[in-house]
Design a protein around this motif. Structure first.
Motif, PDB file in Angstrom:
ATOM      1  N   ARG A   5     -37.298   5.412   4.405  1.00 49.66           N
ATOM      2  CA  ARG A   5     -37.486   5.144   5.520  1.00 49.66           C
ATOM      3  C   ARG A   5     -35.932   5.264   6.593  1.00 49.66           C
ATOM      4  NH1 ARG A   5     -41.400   0.442   5.923  1.00 49.66           N
ATOM      5  NH2 ARG A   5     -41.216   0.623   8.017  1.00 49.66           N
ATOM      6  N   VAL A   6     -35.094   3.591   6.110  1.00 47.39           N
ATOM      7  CA  VAL A   6     -33.852   3.582   6.331  1.00 47.39           C
ATOM      8  C   VAL A   6     -33.379   5.448   6.852  1.00 47.39           C
ATOM      9  CG1 VAL A   6     -31.867   2.432   6.644  1.00 47.39           C
ATOM     10  CG2 VAL A   6     -33.884   1.733   6.062  1.00 47.39           C
ATOM     11  N   GLU A   7     -33.346   5.693   5.550  1.00 45.89           N
ATOM     12  CA  GLU A   7     -32.282   7.296   4.909  1.00 45.89           C
ATOM     13  C   GLU A   7     -33.458   8.060   6.290  1.00 45.89           C
ATOM     14  OE1 GLU A   7     -29.876   8.069   3.686  1.00 45.89           O
ATOM     15  OE2 GLU A   7     -29.548   7.005   1.671  1.00 45.89           O
ATOM     16  N   GLU A  20     -18.983  13.576  17.378  1.00 45.41           N
ATOM     17  CA  GLU A  20     -18.764  12.948  17.772  1.00 45.41           C
ATOM     18  C   GLU A  20     -17.073  12.981  16.195  1.00 45.41           C
ATOM     19  OE1 GLU A  20     -17.333  12.150  20.542  1.00 45.41           O
ATOM     20  OE2 GLU A  20     -18.827  12.301  21.351  1.00 45.41           O
ATOM     21  N   GLU A  21     -17.738  14.323  14.799  1.00 45.51           N
ATOM     22  CA  GLU A  21     -16.664  13.852  14.062  1.00 45.51           C
ATOM     23  C   GLU A  21     -17.107  12.985  13.507  1.00 45.51           C
ATOM     24  OE1 GLU A  21     -13.323  15.992  14.712  1.00 45.51           O
ATOM     25  OE2 GLU A  21     -13.934  16.944  16.513  1.00 45.51           O
ATOM     26  N   GLY A  22     -18.642  12.057  13.254  1.00 46.19           N
ATOM     27  CA  GLY A  22     -18.297  10.962  12.546  1.00 46.19           C
ATOM     28  C   GLY A  22     -19.774  11.210  11.464  1.00 46.19           C
ATOM     29  N   ASP A  23     -19.642  10.733  10.917  1.00 44.70           N
ATOM     30  CA  ASP A  23     -20.941  10.178  10.021  1.00 44.70           C
ATOM     31  C   ASP A  23     -21.381   8.755   9.359  1.00 44.70           C
ATOM     32  OD1 ASP A  23     -22.971  11.032   8.000  1.00 44.70           O
ATOM     33  OD2 ASP A  23     -21.292  12.370   7.148  1.00 44.70           O
ATOM     34  N   ILE A  24     -22.618   8.724   8.693  1.00 41.89           N
ATOM     35  CA  ILE A  24     -23.071   7.412   8.301  1.00 41.89           C
ATOM     36  C   ILE A  24     -23.868   7.433   6.599  1.00 41.89           C
ATOM     37  CG2 ILE A  24     -24.796   7.591   8.940  1.00 41.89           C
ATOM     38  CD1 ILE A  24     -24.586   4.508   9.848  1.00 41.89           C
ATOM     39  N   GLU A  25     -23.191   6.295   6.577  1.00 45.19           N
ATOM     40  CA  GLU A  25     -23.225   6.451   4.719  1.00 45.19           C
ATOM     41  C   GLU A  25     -24.363   4.902   4.474  1.00 45.19           C
ATOM     42  OE1 GLU A  25     -21.275   6.114   0.186  1.00 45.19           O
ATOM     43  OE2 GLU A  25     -20.820   5.677   2.005  1.00 45.19           O
ATOM     44  N   LEU A  26     -25.637   4.924   3.959  1.00 44.79           N
ATOM     45  CA  LEU A  26     -26.333   3.471   3.342  1.00 44.79           C
ATOM     46  C   LEU A  26     -25.719   3.247   2.680  1.00 44.79           C
ATOM     47  CD1 LEU A  26     -28.164   2.223   4.309  1.00 44.79           C
ATOM     48  CD2 LEU A  26     -30.138   3.529   2.164  1.00 44.79           C
ATOM     49  N   GLY A  32     -33.104  -7.857   4.753  1.00 47.30           N
ATOM     50  CA  GLY A  32     -33.557  -7.167   5.356  1.00 47.30           C
ATOM     51  C   GLY A  32     -32.300  -6.114   7.192  1.00 47.30           C
ATOM     52  N   ILE A  33     -31.190  -6.645   6.039  1.00 47.54           N
ATOM     53  CA  ILE A  33     -30.056  -6.435   6.681  1.00 47.54           C
ATOM     54  C   ILE A  33     -29.450  -4.507   6.053  1.00 47.54           C
ATOM     55  CG2 ILE A  33     -28.045  -7.199   6.731  1.00 47.54           C
ATOM     56  CD1 ILE A  33     -28.472  -9.878   6.662  1.00 47.54           C
ATOM     57  N   VAL A  34     -29.171  -4.157   6.556  1.00 46.39           N
ATOM     58  CA  VAL A  34     -29.147  -3.115   6.291  1.00 46.39           C
ATOM     59  C   VAL A  34     -27.430  -2.613   6.320  1.00 46.39           C
ATOM     60  CG1 VAL A  34     -28.971  -0.590   6.767  1.00 46.39           C
ATOM     61  CG2 VAL A  34     -30.859  -1.048   7.252  1.00 46.39           C
ATOM     62  N   TYR A  35     -27.103  -2.001   5.226  1.00 48.18           N
ATOM     63  CA  TYR A  35     -25.073  -1.986   5.314  1.00 48.18           C
ATOM     64  C   TYR A  35     -25.101  -0.652   5.585  1.00 48.18           C
ATOM     65  CZ  TYR A  35     -25.377  -7.558   3.987  1.00 48.18           C
ATOM     66  OH  TYR A  35     -25.791  -8.840   4.054  1.00 48.18           O
ATOM     67  N   LEU A  60     -32.515   1.941  14.055  1.00 45.92           N
ATOM     68  CA  LEU A  60     -33.652   1.381  13.002  1.00 45.92           C
ATOM     69  C   LEU A  60     -34.736   0.444  13.019  1.00 45.92           C
ATOM     70  CD1 LEU A  60     -30.583   0.955  10.397  1.00 45.92           C
ATOM     71  CD2 LEU A  60     -32.156   2.483   9.838  1.00 45.92           C
ATOM     72  N   LYS A  61     -34.127  -1.053  14.320  1.00 46.74           N
ATOM     73  CA  LYS A  61     -35.379  -1.318  15.002  1.00 46.74           C
ATOM     74  C   LYS A  61     -36.845  -1.339  14.913  1.00 46.74           C
ATOM     75  CE  LYS A  61     -32.755  -5.639  15.027  1.00 46.74           C
ATOM     76  NZ  LYS A  61     -31.786  -6.876  15.960  1.00 46.74           N
ATOM     77  N   LYS A  62     -36.399  -0.316  15.389  1.00 43.90           N
ATOM     78  CA  LYS A  62     -37.153   0.770  16.964  1.00 43.90           C
ATOM     79  C   LYS A  62     -38.135   0.869  15.874  1.00 43.90           C
ATOM     80  CE  LYS A  62     -37.067   4.538  19.057  1.00 43.90           C
ATOM     81  NZ  LYS A  62     -36.692   5.149  20.026  1.00 43.90           N
ATOM     82  N   GLU A  63     -38.023   1.652  14.979  1.00 40.13           N
ATOM     83  CA  GLU A  63     -38.477   2.568  13.787  1.00 40.13           C
ATOM     84  C   GLU A  63     -39.225   1.524  12.639  1.00 40.13           C
ATOM     85  OE1 GLU A  63     -38.422   6.934  13.617  1.00 40.13           O
ATOM     86  OE2 GLU A  63     -37.198   7.273  15.089  1.00 40.13           O
ATOM     87  N   ILE A  64     -38.432   0.639  11.600  1.00 40.91           N
ATOM     88  CA  ILE A  64     -38.954   0.025  11.027  1.00 40.91           C
ATOM     89  C   ILE A  64     -38.274  -1.600  11.969  1.00 40.91           C
ATOM     90  CG2 ILE A  64     -37.820  -0.597   8.222  1.00 40.91           C
ATOM     91  CD1 ILE A  64     -36.927   2.290   9.178  1.00 40.91           C
ATOM     92  N   PRO A  65     -39.327  -2.554  11.217  1.00 38.59           N
ATOM     93  CA  PRO A  65     -39.405  -3.756  11.934  1.00 38.59           C
ATOM     94  C   PRO A  65     -39.155  -4.529  10.981  1.00 38.59           C
ATOM     95  CG  PRO A  65     -41.590  -2.670  12.280  1.00 38.59           C
ATOM     96  CD  PRO A  65     -41.000  -1.994  11.841  1.00 38.59           C
ATOM     97  N   GLU A  66     -38.785  -4.298   9.544  1.00 35.42           N
ATOM     98  CA  GLU A  66     -38.856  -5.453   9.077  1.00 35.42           C
ATOM     99  C   GLU A  66     -37.242  -5.502   8.491  1.00 35.42           C
ATOM    100  OE1 GLU A  66     -40.674  -3.060   8.293  1.00 35.42           O
ATOM    101  OE2 GLU A  66     -40.054  -2.391   6.545  1.00 35.42           O
TER     102      GLU A  66
END
Length: 73
Positions: A5-7, A20-26, A32-35, A60-66
């Motif tokens: 779900r986080v992905e 903006e020529e950026g990206d993000i990696e889980l 409950g903390i997403v790094y 993330l908080k909006k879609e995943i309450p955990e």
């Protein structure tokens, strides 16, 4: 299940960051903390902390309450 779900949410955010020529990696999810790791132009941007809080964490908080917080590593 939580990781999937986080992905899915991060994939939506990724679209914004790529403009903006950026990206993000889980990196991991713990207590409950997403790094995450910002990549590309986002990794050196002076506004990256705002991106984490106002874009990534908000979505993330909006879609995943955990999810209680998002931290960059």
């Amino acid at each position: 299940m939580l990781k999937k779900r986080v992905e899915e949410v991060l994939e939506k955010v990724r679209g914004i960051l790529k403009t903006e020529e950026g990206d993000i990696e889980l990196v991991e999810i713990r207590d409950g903390i997403v790094y995450v790791r910002l990549k590309g132009a986002c990794s050196t941007c002076s506004m990256s902390s705002l991106t984490i809080k106002n874009c990534v964490e908000m979505n993330l908080k909006k879609e995943i309450p955990e999810v209680v917080e998002v931290k960059a590593v």
